[in-house]
Structures are given as structure tokens and as C-alpha cells.
Design a protein around this motif. Structure first.
Motif, PDB file in Angstrom:
ATOM      1  N   ASN A  54       5.823  -6.822   3.386  1.00  0.00           N
ATOM      2  CA  ASN A  54       5.520  -7.541   2.150  1.00  0.00           C
ATOM      3  C   ASN A  54       4.023  -7.490   1.890  1.00  0.00           C
ATOM      4  OD1 ASN A  54       5.828  -9.516   4.594  1.00  0.00           O
ATOM      5  ND2 ASN A  54       4.329 -10.474   3.246  1.00  0.00           N
ATOM      6  N   PHE A  55       3.658  -7.602   0.634  1.00  0.00           N
ATOM      7  CA  PHE A  55       2.235  -7.699   0.284  1.00  0.00           C
ATOM      8  C   PHE A  55       2.110  -8.332  -1.092  1.00  0.00           C
ATOM      9  CE2 PHE A  55       3.474  -3.464  -1.281  1.00  0.00           C
ATOM     10  CZ  PHE A  55       2.939  -3.446  -2.571  1.00  0.00           C
ATOM     11  N   ILE A  56       0.889  -8.685  -1.467  1.00  0.00           N
ATOM     12  CA  ILE A  56       0.592  -9.232  -2.784  1.00  0.00           C
ATOM     13  C   ILE A  56      -0.469  -8.351  -3.432  1.00  0.00           C
ATOM     14  CG2 ILE A  56      -1.135 -10.824  -1.828  1.00  0.00           C
ATOM     15  CD1 ILE A  56      -0.431 -12.801  -4.059  1.00  0.00           C
ATOM     16  N   THR A  57      -0.328  -8.126  -4.730  1.00  0.00           N
ATOM     17  CA  THR A  57      -1.330  -7.360  -5.459  1.00  0.00           C
ATOM     18  C   THR A  57      -1.596  -8.052  -6.788  1.00  0.00           C
ATOM     19  OG1 THR A  57      -1.995  -5.114  -6.109  1.00  0.00           O
ATOM     20  CG2 THR A  57       0.275  -5.783  -6.610  1.00  0.00           C
ATOM     21  N   ASN A  58      -2.590  -7.568  -7.519  1.00  0.00           N
ATOM     22  CA  ASN A  58      -3.114  -8.278  -8.671  1.00  0.00           C
ATOM     23  C   ASN A  58      -2.594  -7.669  -9.965  1.00  0.00           C
ATOM     24  OD1 ASN A  58      -5.024  -9.124 -10.802  1.00  0.00           O
ATOM     25  ND2 ASN A  58      -6.113 -10.083  -9.107  1.00  0.00           N
ATOM     26  N   SER A  59      -1.789  -8.427 -10.693  1.00  0.00           N
ATOM     27  CA  SER A  59      -1.210  -7.913 -11.937  1.00  0.00           C
ATOM     28  C   SER A  59      -2.267  -7.693 -13.004  1.00  0.00           C
ATOM     29  CB  SER A  59      -0.124  -8.867 -12.448  1.00  0.00           C
ATOM     30  OG  SER A  59      -0.640 -10.162 -12.652  1.00  0.00           O
ATOM     31  N   PHE A  60      -3.331  -8.489 -12.994  1.00  0.00           N
ATOM     32  CA  PHE A  60      -4.413  -8.304 -13.960  1.00  0.00           C
ATOM     33  C   PHE A  60      -5.073  -6.938 -13.773  1.00  0.00           C
ATOM     34  CE2 PHE A  60      -9.108  -8.632 -14.376  1.00  0.00           C
ATOM     35  CZ  PHE A  60      -9.186  -8.601 -15.758  1.00  0.00           C
ATOM     36  N   ILE A  61      -5.355  -6.560 -12.510  1.00  0.00           N
ATOM     37  CA  ILE A  61      -5.971  -5.261 -12.235  1.00  0.00           C
ATOM     38  C   ILE A  61      -5.014  -4.131 -12.587  1.00  0.00           C
ATOM     39  CG2 ILE A  61      -6.858  -3.765 -10.389  1.00  0.00           C
ATOM     40  CD1 ILE A  61      -7.959  -6.248  -9.030  1.00  0.00           C
ATOM     41  N   LEU A  62      -3.728  -4.300 -12.262  1.00  0.00           N
ATOM     42  CA  LEU A  62      -2.728  -3.289 -12.599  1.00  0.00           C
ATOM     43  C   LEU A  62      -2.663  -3.064 -14.104  1.00  0.00           C
ATOM     44  CD1 LEU A  62       0.166  -4.383 -10.211  1.00  0.00           C
ATOM     45  CD2 LEU A  62      -1.197  -2.299  -9.988  1.00  0.00           C
ATOM     46  N   LYS A  63      -2.682  -4.150 -14.862  1.00  0.00           N
ATOM     47  CA  LYS A  63      -2.578  -4.049 -16.312  1.00  0.00           C
ATOM     48  C   LYS A  63      -3.856  -3.481 -16.926  1.00  0.00           C
ATOM     49  CE  LYS A  63      -1.131  -6.820 -20.315  1.00  0.00           C
ATOM     50  NZ  LYS A  63      -2.158  -6.364 -21.260  1.00  0.00           N
ATOM     51  N   LYS A  64      -4.985  -4.004 -16.486  1.00  0.00           N
ATOM     52  CA  LYS A  64      -6.268  -3.583 -17.056  1.00  0.00           C
ATOM     53  C   LYS A  64      -6.499  -2.090 -16.864  1.00  0.00           C
ATOM     54  CE  LYS A  64     -11.249  -4.411 -16.645  1.00  0.00           C
ATOM     55  NZ  LYS A  64     -12.306  -5.176 -15.931  1.00  0.00           N
ATOM     56  N   GLU A  74       8.851   1.009  -8.366  1.00  0.00           N
ATOM     57  CA  GLU A  74       8.889   2.451  -8.589  1.00  0.00           C
ATOM     58  C   GLU A  74       7.616   3.118  -8.084  1.00  0.00           C
ATOM     59  OE1 GLU A  74      11.796   2.592 -12.542  1.00  0.00           O
ATOM     60  OE2 GLU A  74       9.618   2.710 -12.765  1.00  0.00           O
ATOM     61  N   LYS A  75       6.512   2.382  -8.134  1.00  0.00           N
ATOM     62  CA  LYS A  75       5.255   2.944  -7.634  1.00  0.00           C
ATOM     63  C   LYS A  75       5.094   2.746  -6.136  1.00  0.00           C
ATOM     64  CE  LYS A  75       0.240   2.971  -8.111  1.00  0.00           C
ATOM     65  NZ  LYS A  75       0.189   4.450  -8.090  1.00  0.00           N
ATOM     66  N   PHE A  76       5.403   1.536  -5.653  1.00  0.00           N
ATOM     67  CA  PHE A  76       5.115   1.203  -4.259  1.00  0.00           C
ATOM     68  C   PHE A  76       6.337   1.301  -3.346  1.00  0.00           C
ATOM     69  CE2 PHE A  76       1.732  -1.213  -6.524  1.00  0.00           C
ATOM     70  CZ  PHE A  76       0.641  -0.559  -5.976  1.00  0.00           C
ATOM     71  N   GLY A  77       7.512   1.522  -3.900  1.00  0.00           N
ATOM     72  CA  GLY A  77       8.695   1.679  -3.071  1.00  0.00           C
ATOM     73  C   GLY A  77       9.513   0.413  -2.951  1.00  0.00           C
ATOM     74  N   ASP A  78      10.771   0.600  -2.536  1.00  0.00           N
ATOM     75  CA  ASP A  78      11.691  -0.524  -2.391  1.00  0.00           C
ATOM     76  C   ASP A  78      11.684  -1.123  -0.988  1.00  0.00           C
ATOM     77  OD1 ASP A  78      12.644  -0.452  -5.017  1.00  0.00           O
ATOM     78  OD2 ASP A  78      14.066   1.153  -4.538  1.00  0.00           O
ATOM     79  N   ASN A  79      10.779  -0.671  -0.135  1.00  0.00           N
ATOM     80  CA  ASN A  79      10.752  -1.138   1.256  1.00  0.00           C
ATOM     81  C   ASN A  79       9.929  -2.406   1.443  1.00  0.00           C
ATOM     82  OD1 ASN A  79      12.312   1.069   2.117  1.00  0.00           O
ATOM     83  ND2 ASN A  79      10.488   2.365   2.251  1.00  0.00           N
ATOM     84  N   PHE A  80       9.338  -2.897   0.356  1.00  0.00           N
ATOM     85  CA  PHE A  80       8.473  -4.067   0.473  1.00  0.00           C
ATOM     86  C   PHE A  80       8.930  -5.168  -0.481  1.00  0.00           C
ATOM     87  CE2 PHE A  80       5.752  -0.623   1.898  1.00  0.00           C
ATOM     88  CZ  PHE A  80       5.068  -1.185   2.961  1.00  0.00           C
ATOM     89  N   VAL A  81       8.753  -6.411  -0.022  1.00  0.00           N
ATOM     90  CA  VAL A  81       8.821  -7.560  -0.922  1.00  0.00           C
ATOM     91  C   VAL A  81       7.429  -7.709  -1.522  1.00  0.00           C
ATOM     92  CG1 VAL A  81       9.139 -10.054  -1.084  1.00  0.00           C
ATOM     93  CG2 VAL A  81      10.643  -8.697   0.396  1.00  0.00           C
ATOM     94  N   ILE A  82       7.337  -7.634  -2.845  1.00  0.00           N
ATOM     95  CA  ILE A  82       6.032  -7.589  -3.505  1.00  0.00           C
ATOM     96  C   ILE A  82       5.812  -8.850  -4.342  1.00  0.00           C
ATOM     97  CG2 ILE A  82       4.535  -6.293  -5.065  1.00  0.00           C
ATOM     98  CD1 ILE A  82       6.137  -3.798  -4.387  1.00  0.00           C
ATOM     99  N   MET A  83       4.657  -9.441  -4.141  1.00  0.00           N
ATOM    100  CA  MET A  83       4.223 -10.612  -4.907  1.00  0.00           C
ATOM    101  C   MET A  83       3.042 -10.193  -5.774  1.00  0.00           C
ATOM    102  SD  MET A  83       3.022 -14.253  -3.252  1.00  0.00           S
ATOM    103  CE  MET A  83       2.597 -15.688  -4.244  1.00  0.00           C
ATOM    104  N   THR A  84       2.976 -10.710  -7.002  1.00  0.00           N
ATOM    105  CA  THR A  84       1.827 -10.420  -7.857  1.00  0.00           C
ATOM    106  C   THR A  84       1.082 -11.698  -8.202  1.00  0.00           C
ATOM    107  OG1 THR A  84       3.250 -10.479  -9.825  1.00  0.00           O
ATOM    108  CG2 THR A  84       2.753  -8.309  -8.887  1.00  0.00           C
ATOM    109  N   ASP A  85      -0.230 -11.659  -8.024  1.00  0.00           N
ATOM    110  CA  ASP A  85      -1.118 -12.706  -8.507  1.00  0.00           C
ATOM    111  C   ASP A  85      -1.487 -12.355  -9.945  1.00  0.00           C
ATOM    112  OD1 ASP A  85      -2.599 -14.958  -8.544  1.00  0.00           O
ATOM    113  OD2 ASP A  85      -4.060 -14.339  -7.044  1.00  0.00           O
ATOM    114  N   SER A  86      -2.263 -13.234 -10.587  1.00  0.00           N
ATOM    115  CA  SER A  86      -2.379 -13.134 -12.041  1.00  0.00           C
ATOM    116  C   SER A  86      -3.774 -12.851 -12.574  1.00  0.00           C
ATOM    117  CB  SER A  86      -1.910 -14.456 -12.652  1.00  0.00           C
ATOM    118  OG  SER A  86      -2.687 -15.516 -12.115  1.00  0.00           O
ATOM    119  N   GLY A  87      -4.785 -12.908 -11.713  1.00  0.00           N
ATOM    120  CA  GLY A  87      -6.154 -12.789 -12.193  1.00  0.00           C
ATOM    121  C   GLY A  87      -6.924 -14.083 -12.103  1.00  0.00           C
TER     122      GLY A  87
END
Length: 498
Positions: A54-64, A74-87
């Protein structure tokens, strides 16, 4: 069902649980490493090799930066539980960002992470109450304004942040209001990082307790920015279920090396006190001679190993019913941690409330000093003794630190009871006070270990506990036996008329 949270084991207010996500079951307590999509110090396959799914990444950075063309899996794979923060972290660091809350949440709904956070307003470490109040009110308003998106995307676990900083009444208000919004399946305490950076762990404990004691027990609880191993056990003891941080990478870039108890500068180490794959292969001087990027990666991997190791240690302590002992031992590794431990003891009744009465894996208590008297098991015994009704009007006190265990089977105790059947009989023990002989087989009245040399504070507090018990029972006669060579020998000075 997505968002279901099942508790498997409990100790103090901490627990091991299973959180259902659309990409698998997540066992808590769990740490989410922050992955910067623009610059990954540690690649996902390396993250998985350490043991993180599992990991967390930043949706603001992804969007910007227009990084995603489809969903996040689809980008990081189905092997992880992914959490997104917001900026929100960018707001805390740089002020307002060029995205609205609804922009960010709509984007999160599009990329479909497993867990997502809306764009809250962090309180930070402000001393301005009005500024803190504004962050609380705006965060609650932002949680309300995107409720339609939350309701339409139930396969995402939406997180409602709690703000207020050091203003505990605001933290309580924020937590209670967020808790009412049942479409949010996870709650999170924001703005702790600034207090951890200044080693104000006692303030952090107060913040966590205030938030946790104001929300439903069954809702998973996240701590933003909880990324140093030594604070994790204290947070879990209060009921935190998950953490996230980029500390492992940020510290690595500053040549800082994490251990279970403290943080070292790499240049101050001659030996690595660790046997992870990095520390087993290199010594400190070899890392210092490397090119910076290679060194940063190796340090980051080591730091991740230590965080994962600490989470596993905490889980094992919960399984064994030894979380109190674990944080007590941890407290002596740094004065700031001792302050955190003492702050936790202020909330002993809260810990006792959620600490399970029956612990199948516990072999016995390890009692160290006067702080051990705050254990839930000892608090319950004190309550039991306060409510116990005398059966007779006379009592015999046998000093028990030299007796065999359980006390009801000790030949001396049997002999004394046989000769004094018209007396209630108690054993006097350091830490416990008085224990009824007839109940001494019950856990944990005989199942414990204590030091050979007991600190004066423990002895004095034990004596006060014994005096209070006897005063409340109003016995007409008190006799002491086997006490002359006991560490509690001075209880013989108790005035039976008290």
C-alpha cells in the motif's frame, strides 16, 4: 463491503483490524509510504520487497502535472491499496493552491483510488485561535460541499480530516462534527507533523486522545504525517489505525537514519544497529562515500524497513497483551517520549475502557515501577477492592512478596487461614495493594513479575492504597503476619482505628 472494518485483537485502546478495500484486505495498524509521482526515491517493486502493499500519493500533483490518462491503478498496478491525499500539505507549506476542493475530489473520483481525502484546510501550529477556528470551520464546510460526490462513489473509502491543532476544544468539536457524517468511512487527525518536528509529543498525545475519544470506536482512524517509528506505539495505544509520511525519503535526503528509538545522522555512526538488507551489506563509511542519489535510495529503503519493523512489533505487542509494557520501555529512550508516556497515563481510564478484560495470549504482567500502577489490569483491581464487601469484621494481612504463587496454595497461607477462620484474609503486594486470598488464582493476581528492588514511589503508593482499602472496610481488628522481612514491612504501622 467496501469500508467494513473488523477488529481482530485489542490491547489498551489499540487494535489489529481488517479494513476492506476494493483492492484487498488491509491489516491495521498500517503505514502508508508517501510516493511522489514526480520523483520516486524508492520504486514500487522495491516498496513491495520491503513488505508494503500500500502507499499514498498526492492527487493535486497528479492532476497538476497531467500524469494519469486513466485510473490510478492502471498506472501503478492492481497489486497495491492506494490512498490519495488532496494537496492540503501544499496549502500548509505554500498557502492556497490553484485548485478548488471540488476540482480535487472530482479528479479523485475519476482516478478511483481505494482511499481518498478531500481538500481540507490544515491548522498547523498556529497560536491564533481564530485562525485555527477558521481551519476547522472551512474543513467541515468542504466535507459537506462534496457530499454528493462521496455518496455517488461508495467504492472509495472517503476520509474526513479533523483539525484544530493545539486547541483541544476545537479538535473535539471538529471530531464530533466529522463523526456525524457517516458517509465518510474513515477519520483522520490533521496537522500533527509540526508538533512532531519540535518533539512536542505530549501535545500530540493530547490531540490524538481528544479526537479519538470524540468519535465512534468502530471507525478506522488515520494520523497524517506519523512517520517516525518511535511515536507509532504511543499513537496506536490511543487507537490510531493507520499512518502516512514521506519521512523515510525526506530523512534520507538529509542523511538521517531511523531506528526504533531515535534518529541518527549518518556521519555520527560507525556501526549500523540494524540487520536489514541495506545495513547487512554496507557500513556507514561505505554509504558516505557513495554518490548522493545512491546513498539516498539506500537510506530510504533502510528507513522503510525500520518503520515496517516497528509496526510489526506493535502488532505483536497487541497480540501478547503487552502494549503497555512496550510503550513503557520505549518511553525511556528519549525525554520527549517519556513526556508522551506520562501524557498517556492521564488518560488511563480511557485506556482501561477499551482494554479487553480477557487476553488469551497473556502469560503474566511485567511490572517495573510506579508507572506500572496505571495499567488497566491494576486499575480494575483497585476498583474491585473498592467495591468488595467484608464478610467478617476482622482481617489478617499477609505480606505476599515472599510467598509462593498462587497464594491460596502457599503452605503458610493455608496454615494461617486454618487457624483464623473468623478473619477475612488478604495478601499485601507491591503494586496491587491488597489481594483476597480466595481470589488470588484469578488473572492477573498471581501471574506477574516484579523487580527484586522496588522503587520508593511504588512502595509508598502501595501503602496508601492499602490504608485506603482498610479505612473503607472499617474492620474492628487488623492483624499482620509474615511482614517483618517484607518490602512492605512498614504497613504494620497502620492504625486499625483509621
Amino acid at each position: 463491503m467496501i469500508g467494513d472494518f473488523e477488529v481482530k485483537d485489542e490491547d489498551l485502546a489499540g487494535r489489529i483490524g481488517i479494513l476492506e478495500t476494493k483492492h484487498g484486505k488491509l491489516e491495521t495498524p498500517v503505514f502508508f509510504p508517501v510516493i511522489n509521482p514526480l520523483k520516486q526515491e524508492v520504486f514500487l517493486e522495491e516498496l513491495k520487497a520491503v513488505g508494503f502493499n500500500n502507499f499514498i500519493t498526492n492527487s493535486f500533483i497528479l492532476k497538476k502535472n497531467n500524469i494519469l490518462q486513466g485510473t490510478i491503478h492502471e498506472k501503478f498496478g492492481d497489486n497495491f491499496v492506494i490512498m490519495t491525499d488532496s494537496g492540503a500539505y501544499q496549502i500548509l507549506e505554500y498557502g492556497e493552491i490553484e485548485q478548488t476542493n471540488r476540482d480535487i475530489v472530482s479528479f479523485e473520483a475519476k482516478i478511483r483510488p481505494d482511499i481518498a481525502v478531500f481538500l481540507d484546510i490544515p491548522t498547523g501550529n498556529t497560536d491564533d485561535r481564530e485562525e485555527a477556528k477558521f481551519s476547522v470551520e472551512m474543513t467541515l464546510e468542504r466535507g459537506k460541499e462534496i457530499a454528493d460526490i462521496v455518496d455517488q462513489n461508495e467504492d472509495i473509502i472517503w476520509v474526513h480530516p479533523i483539525q484544530g491543532g493545539q486547541f483541544l476544544d476545537l479538535v473535539e468539536y471538529s471530531a464530533r462534527e466529522a463523526n456525524k457524517r457517516t458517509n465518510y468511512k474513515m477519520l483522520a487527525l490533521g496537522s500533527p507533523t509540526v508538533f512532531m518536528e519540535k518533539y512536542k509529543y505530549d501535545t500530540l498525545v493530547d490531540m490524538i486522545y481528544t479526537a479519538k475519544s470524540s468519535v465512534s470506536r468502530g471507525v478506522p482512524f488515520h494520523l497524517f504525517g506519523g512517520g517516525v517509528p518511535h511515536i507509532i506505539p504511543f499513537a496506536v495505544a490511543l487507537g490510531v489505525d493507520s499512518f502516512d509520511s514521506a519521512s523515510y525519503a525526506i530523512f534520507a535526503r538529509d542523511n538521517r537514519y531511523l531506528t526504533s528509538e531515535r534518529t541518527y545522522r549518518l556521519e555520527d555512526l560507525e556501526y549500523f544497529p540494524c540487520s536489514c538488507p541495506v545495513c547487512s551489506r554496507y557500513d556507514p563509511s561505505e554509504l558516505l562515500e557513495m554518490k548522493s542519489e545512491e546513498r539516498y535510495k539506500l537510506l530510504a529503503i533502510h528507513n522503510l524497513w525500520k518503520i515496517r519493523e516497528e509496526v510489526n512489533r506493535v502488532k505483536q505487542a497487541i497480540k501478547e497483551g503487552r502494549l503497555f509494557e512496550y510503550i513503557q520501555q520505549k518511553a525511556y529512550s528519549h525525554p520527549a517520549l517519556y513526556s508522551a508516556f506520562k501524557s498517556i497515563l492521564k488518560y488511563s481510564s480511557y485506556l482501561e475502557k477499551y482494554d479487553p478484560r480477557v487476553k488469551g495470549n497473556v502469560k503474566g504482567l511485567l511490572l517495573f515501577d510506579h508507572n506500572s500502577m496505571n495499567r488497566p489490569e491494576l486499575l480494575r483491581h483497585s476498583e474491585f477492592m473498592a467495591n468488595l464487601k467484608p464478610k467478617r469484621n476482622k482481617v489478617i494481612i499477609i505480606c505476599g512478596d515472599k510467598l509462593g504463587s498462587p497464594f491460596i496454595s502457599d503452605p503458610k497461607v493455608k496454615s494461617i487461614q486454618g487457624r483464623n477462620r473468623d478473619y477475612d484474609t488478604f495478601v499485601a503486594l507491591p503494586f496491587y495493594g491488597l489481594v483476597p486470598v480466595m481470589a488470588s488464582e484469578a488473572f492477573p493476581l498471581s501471574q506477574f513479575e516484579i523487580p527484586d528492588i522496588i522503587d520508593d514511589t511504588t512502595l509508598n503508593e502501595t501503602i496508601l492504597k492499602i490504608k485506603e482499602t482498610l479505612r473503607n472496610k472499617n474492620y474492628a481488628e487488623i492483624k499482620f503476619m509474615e511482614c517483618e522481612k517484607s518490602v512492605l514491612s512498614h504497613i504494620m504501622s497502620i492504625n486499625p482505628t483509621l
